[in-house]
Design a protein around this motif. Structure first.
Motif, PDB file in Angstrom:
ATOM      1  N   UNK A 258       0.676  -1.041  -0.118  1.00 24.79           N
ATOM      2  CA  UNK A 258      -0.172  -0.198   0.072  1.00 24.79           C
ATOM      3  C   UNK A 258       0.864   1.317  -0.117  1.00 24.79           C
ATOM      4  N   UNK A 259       1.908   1.507   0.758  1.00 20.57           N
ATOM      5  CA  UNK A 259       2.625   2.347   0.902  1.00 20.57           C
ATOM      6  C   UNK A 259       3.611   2.609  -0.381  1.00 20.57           C
ATOM      7  N   UNK A 260       4.219   1.584  -0.843  1.00 24.34           N
ATOM      8  CA  UNK A 260       4.891   1.829  -2.098  1.00 24.34           C
ATOM      9  C   UNK A 260       3.882   2.046  -3.245  1.00 24.34           C
ATOM     10  N   UNK A 261       2.626   1.843  -3.201  1.00 25.54           N
ATOM     11  CA  UNK A 261       1.710   2.321  -4.201  1.00 25.54           C
ATOM     12  C   UNK A 261       1.430   3.965  -4.303  1.00 25.54           C
ATOM     13  N   UNK A 262       2.129   4.647  -3.193  1.00 30.59           N
ATOM     14  CA  UNK A 262       1.760   6.009  -3.166  1.00 30.59           C
ATOM     15  C   UNK A 262       3.310   6.787  -3.486  1.00 30.59           C
ATOM     16  N   UNK A 263       4.090   6.015  -4.382  1.00 34.73           N
ATOM     17  CA  UNK A 263       5.229   6.624  -4.644  1.00 34.73           C
ATOM     18  C   UNK A 263       5.801   6.169  -6.030  1.00 34.73           C
ATOM     19  N   UNK A 264       6.003   7.332  -6.847  1.00 36.62           N
ATOM     20  CA  UNK A 264       6.326   7.157  -8.134  1.00 36.62           C
ATOM     21  C   UNK A 264       8.020   7.382  -8.286  1.00 36.62           C
ATOM     22  N   UNK A 265       8.640   6.699  -9.031  1.00 32.21           N
ATOM     23  CA  UNK A 265      10.055   6.931  -9.225  1.00 32.21           C
ATOM     24  C   UNK A 265      10.688   8.029 -10.182  1.00 32.21           C
ATOM     25  N   UNK A 266       9.921   8.968 -10.071  1.00 30.90           N
ATOM     26  CA  UNK A 266      10.338  10.071 -10.872  1.00 30.90           C
ATOM     27  C   UNK A 266       9.613  11.580 -10.386  1.00 30.90           C
ATOM     28  N   UNK A 267      10.034  12.615 -10.560  1.00 28.95           N
ATOM     29  CA  UNK A 267       9.588  13.962 -10.078  1.00 28.95           C
ATOM     30  C   UNK A 267       8.376  14.262 -11.209  1.00 28.95           C
ATOM     31  N   UNK A 268       7.132  14.031 -10.514  1.00 31.03           N
ATOM     32  CA  UNK A 268       5.963  14.554 -11.278  1.00 31.03           C
ATOM     33  C   UNK A 268       5.087  15.899 -10.826  1.00 31.03           C
ATOM     34  N   UNK A 269       5.264  16.808 -11.326  1.00 27.79           N
ATOM     35  CA  UNK A 269       4.639  17.887 -11.128  1.00 27.79           C
ATOM     36  C   UNK A 269       3.244  18.132 -11.704  1.00 27.79           C
ATOM     37  N   UNK A 270       2.282  18.821 -10.996  1.00 26.46           N
ATOM     38  CA  UNK A 270       1.160  18.922 -11.360  1.00 26.46           C
ATOM     39  C   UNK A 270       0.873  19.215 -12.815  1.00 26.46           C
ATOM     40  N   UNK A 271       1.788  20.149 -13.475  1.00 31.44           N
ATOM     41  CA  UNK A 271       1.727  20.623 -14.712  1.00 31.44           C
ATOM     42  C   UNK A 271       1.933  19.481 -15.851  1.00 31.44           C
ATOM     43  N   UNK A 272       2.541  18.405 -15.242  1.00 31.31           N
ATOM     44  CA  UNK A 272       2.949  17.229 -16.075  1.00 31.31           C
ATOM     45  C   UNK A 272       1.800  16.080 -16.074  1.00 31.31           C
ATOM     46  N   UNK A 273       0.780  16.482 -15.266  1.00 29.26           N
ATOM     47  CA  UNK A 273      -0.517  15.344 -15.364  1.00 29.26           C
ATOM     48  C   UNK A 273      -1.472  15.837 -16.537  1.00 29.26           C
ATOM     49  N   UNK A 274      -2.180  14.841 -16.900  1.00 27.79           N
ATOM     50  CA  UNK A 274      -3.350  14.944 -17.737  1.00 27.79           C
ATOM     51  C   UNK A 274      -4.259  14.031 -17.581  1.00 27.79           C
ATOM     52  N   UNK A 275      -5.588  14.216 -17.860  1.00 24.87           N
ATOM     53  CA  UNK A 275      -6.756  13.283 -17.775  1.00 24.87           C
ATOM     54  C   UNK A 275      -6.434  11.926 -18.522  1.00 24.87           C
ATOM     55  N   UNK A 276      -6.731  10.853 -17.649  1.00 24.42           N
ATOM     56  CA  UNK A 276      -6.676   9.540 -17.932  1.00 24.42           C
ATOM     57  C   UNK A 276      -5.153   9.213 -18.358  1.00 24.42           C
ATOM     58  N   UNK A 277      -4.253   9.821 -17.574  1.00 25.15           N
ATOM     59  CA  UNK A 277      -2.734   9.543 -17.530  1.00 25.15           C
ATOM     60  C   UNK A 277      -2.466   8.139 -16.777  1.00 25.15           C
ATOM     61  N   UNK A 278      -1.616   7.404 -17.124  1.00 24.65           N
ATOM     62  CA  UNK A 278      -1.574   6.004 -16.290  1.00 24.65           C
ATOM     63  C   UNK A 278      -0.198   6.112 -15.852  1.00 24.65           C
ATOM     64  N   UNK A 279       0.192   6.182 -14.476  1.00 24.28           N
ATOM     65  CA  UNK A 279       1.239   6.295 -13.887  1.00 24.28           C
ATOM     66  C   UNK A 279       1.839   4.825 -13.404  1.00 24.28           C
ATOM     67  N   UNK A 280       2.681   4.444 -13.371  1.00 24.34           N
ATOM     68  CA  UNK A 280       3.292   3.453 -12.656  1.00 24.34           C
ATOM     69  C   UNK A 280       4.274   3.640 -11.208  1.00 24.34           C
ATOM     70  N   UNK A 281       3.375   3.107 -10.174  1.00 25.63           N
ATOM     71  CA  UNK A 281       3.974   3.365  -8.862  1.00 25.63           C
ATOM     72  C   UNK A 281       4.944   2.498  -8.494  1.00 25.63           C
ATOM     73  N   UNK A 282       5.790   2.633  -7.360  1.00 24.16           N
ATOM     74  CA  UNK A 282       6.888   1.957  -7.122  1.00 24.16           C
ATOM     75  C   UNK A 282       6.566   0.392  -6.713  1.00 24.16           C
ATOM     76  N   UNK A 283       5.341   0.302  -6.531  1.00 23.75           N
ATOM     77  CA  UNK A 283       4.792  -1.175  -5.973  1.00 23.75           C
ATOM     78  C   UNK A 283       4.498  -1.773  -7.543  1.00 23.75           C
ATOM     79  N   UNK A 284       4.726  -1.166  -8.791  1.00 20.05           N
ATOM     80  CA  UNK A 284       4.496  -2.062  -9.882  1.00 20.05           C
ATOM     81  C   UNK A 284       2.916  -1.893 -10.263  1.00 20.05           C
ATOM     82  N   UNK A 285       2.266  -1.243  -9.531  1.00 21.07           N
ATOM     83  CA  UNK A 285       0.612  -1.070  -9.860  1.00 21.07           C
ATOM     84  C   UNK A 285       0.505   0.107 -10.674  1.00 21.07           C
TER      85      UNK A 285
END
Length: 327
Positions: A258-285
């Motif tokens: 659960x905790x590693x699901x809250x972490x990304x392996x890069x710096x993502x600022x809000x300006x880099x987010x868009x609708x229906x974007x899929x991110x990969x968490x540190x957990x692999x999910x």
């Protein structure tokens, strides 16, 4: 000591290096260029210009005045008037040293520009001045993101400076360059990495305890060149969990997931987010981003505070705890 020597010594002090015999910078070949502050005014950063001009006798203003004839001295990340008036009340009400620090952070030492494909590129800022703090210069982080618009339009490029989108880049000045940005770079970093920030965030105490108890916290102290993104549920978010969810977090394997699901392996600022974007968490999910008039959510949970810059990444605050699918 003549003016050019005063400037060279000041710049060395800001950079935290020993200043030895050094030649004065060569004057700009294009004598028609105006100093940074005047360029800020002309590109529409009037409030930014005014705040610095009104700080009579400040360290930053003196540096800019002393460097007026020397090219490549500083790079300004100047927020628009709209950005200032859309900033939190604590920014608009800043005064004295606090305001000076904020403005110092909006200047990089030397030339910072022509960003091209650069991402997670760090430029040392003027903050803090050697007269005020013992911290090393705090970095401005440059990121480049590809933002999806539609099947017809495809992707477009966005470049950010510590989370603020650069609207107009590389406007030349006699003593450097100006970039116009769409928001105030705030809050500014004070030398803390992710674990250090969490240790001093009273509303994130439950998350900090769980990260430490599950041997994850120390692993978040990455090098600034390898940044992370943390979606941080607040204490209130954890208090909203059901008894069944709280029970699941008592299991170390589940809690780590659960905790590693809250972490990304890069710096993502809000300006880099868009609708229906899929991110990969540190957990692999996978994490689905949704952006709309109601705000921005990740995995269906609303982000409540955005773009907290730390030395090795960026932090968001979450209204609820995210659970990976199947947990």
């Amino acid at each position: 000591m003549e003016l050019k020597s005063v400037f060279i010594v000041s710049l060395c002090l800001v950079a935290g290096v020993k200043c030895v015999a050094a030649a004065a910078p060569t004057p700009a070949p294009n004598s028609t260029l105006q100093p940074i502050l005047e360029v800020c005014h002309h590109v529409g950063a009037n409030k930014f210009h005014q705040l610095i001009q009104n700080s009579s006798g400040s360290y930053l203003l003196k540096l800019l005045q002393d460097s007026a004839k020397y090219p490549g001295s500083f790079s300004a990340f100047a927020f628009t008037d709209k950005a200032f008036f859309n900033a939190p009340a604590e920014v608009q009400n800043m005064a004295g040293q606090e305001l000076e620090w904020l403005l110092q952070y909006h200047f990089a030492m030397g030339y910072a520009g022509n960003f091209g494909s650069k991402s997670d590129y760090l430029y040392p800022s003027v903050f803090p001045s050697p007269l005020e703090e013992s911290l090393p210069p705090q970095d401005i982080r440059i990121n480049r993101y590809n933002i999806y618009e539609s099947a017809k339009l495809g992707f477009h490029k966005v470049v950010t400076a510590s989370g603020a989108q650069i609207l107009k880049a590389d406007v030349p000045a006699s003593n450097g360059v100006v970039h116009l940005i769409d928001k105030v770079m705030y809050p500014i970093p004070y030398g803390s990495n992710l674990p250090e920030f969490l240790a001093n965030a009273p509303d994130l105490s439950t998350l900090t305890y769980l990260l430490k108890n599950n041997s994850i916290l120390a692993n978040l102290a990455t090098d600034p060149a390898h940044p992370l993104t943390l979606f941080a549920p607040t204490d209130t978010a954890f208090s909203r969990l059901t008894d069944a969810q709280k029970e699941k977090l008592k299991d170390k394997k589940t809690a780590t997931h659960v905790l590693t699901y809250h972490v990304l392996n890069h710096a993502l600022y809000h300006a880099g987010m868009y609708n229906y974007q899929k991110l990969t968490a540190l957990s692999g999910d996978s994490i689905l981003v949704e952006r709309g008039v109601g705000g921005t959510s990740v995995a269906g949970k609303m982000l409540t505070y955005f773009d907290i810059t730390v030395t090795n990444g960026v932090i968001y605050k979450l209204a609820e705890v995210m659970f990976p699918p199947g947990v």
